[in-house]
Design an enzyme around this catalytic site. Sequence first.
Site, short mmCIF file in Angstrom:
data_model
loop_
_atom_site.label_atom_id
_atom_site.label_comp_id
_atom_site.label_asym_id
_atom_site.label_seq_id
_atom_site.Cartn_x
_atom_site.Cartn_y
_atom_site.Cartn_z
N TYR A 81 0.84 -1.20 0.00
CA TYR A 81 0.00 0.00 0.00
C TYR A 81 0.88 1.25 0.00
CZ TYR A 81 -3.85 -3.17 1.17
OH TYR A 81 -4.77 -4.19 1.14
N ASN A 121 -12.76 -0.86 -4.66
CA ASN A 121 -12.57 -1.06 -6.09
C ASN A 121 -13.81 -1.71 -6.70
OD1 ASN A 121 -11.68 -1.73 -8.66
ND2 ASN A 121 -10.26 -3.31 -7.97
N CYS A 158 -6.58 -5.19 -7.46
CA CYS A 158 -6.27 -4.74 -6.10
C CYS A 158 -5.84 -5.90 -5.21
CB CYS A 158 -7.47 -4.01 -5.50
SG CYS A 158 -9.01 -4.94 -5.53
N HIS A 159 -6.07 -7.15 -5.64
CA HIS A 159 -5.60 -8.29 -4.86
C HIS A 159 -4.08 -8.38 -4.83
CE1 HIS A 159 -5.95 -9.78 -9.04
NE2 HIS A 159 -4.91 -10.55 -8.74
N GLU A 211 -2.00 -16.74 -9.41
CA GLU A 211 -0.98 -16.03 -10.18
C GLU A 211 0.44 -16.50 -9.84
OE1 GLU A 211 -1.58 -11.82 -10.11
OE2 GLU A 211 -3.63 -11.97 -10.86
#
Length: 208
Positions: A139, A162, A170-171, A197
Amino acid sequence: MTTVDFSALYPVDDDDIARLHARLAAAADTHDVLDVAYRTVDSPVGPLLIAATPAGLVRVAFSSEGHDAVLQDLADRISSRLLRAPSRLDAVARQLDEYFSRRRHIFDVPLDWQLSKGFRRTVLGHLAVDVDYGTTASYAALARLCGSPNAVRAVGTACATNPIPVVVPCHRVIRTDGRIGSYRGGPAAKRALLDLEGYAARTESSAE
């Protein structure tokens, strides 16, 4: 007074409802009266509601948000001319399927940003282009990227609200100490996307 059960006389099944929806969607297209189209898609993190305006994808919602509540919010904030029109979202559904099957790393569908304003829009804009698949950012790092290094809490709020999660990733934003932090779809969904991912094992080392 006698009550007549018309449903027994004229039974309606799922196919009838589907055909009616298709006719309504086609009529809305013909007369240009559909402002928000939506559908649901299955995913490893549960059913997702996806909605789009003529400008682009405007909302992705997890089941934990309550899809009926999300649709009401879209009607209140954008337009009451809202209808389930799956074909309008075929491209988004296809790209989500490719993403969840690890065949797509970048989404290239048009986005409608009208549900994000001001600094939140700035944060999400950077997320969409600067935090790549297979990477994470803290962040604090995202606040610096936005030119406001002291706005860490505001960055967290932007991520938490979001309106287009998954597509706007945003993850991929985690805490400085390596913990994954909160998420609109819940911590389990965030962890699942990180695992998908392939960088869950690198989460701590990638934090700033």
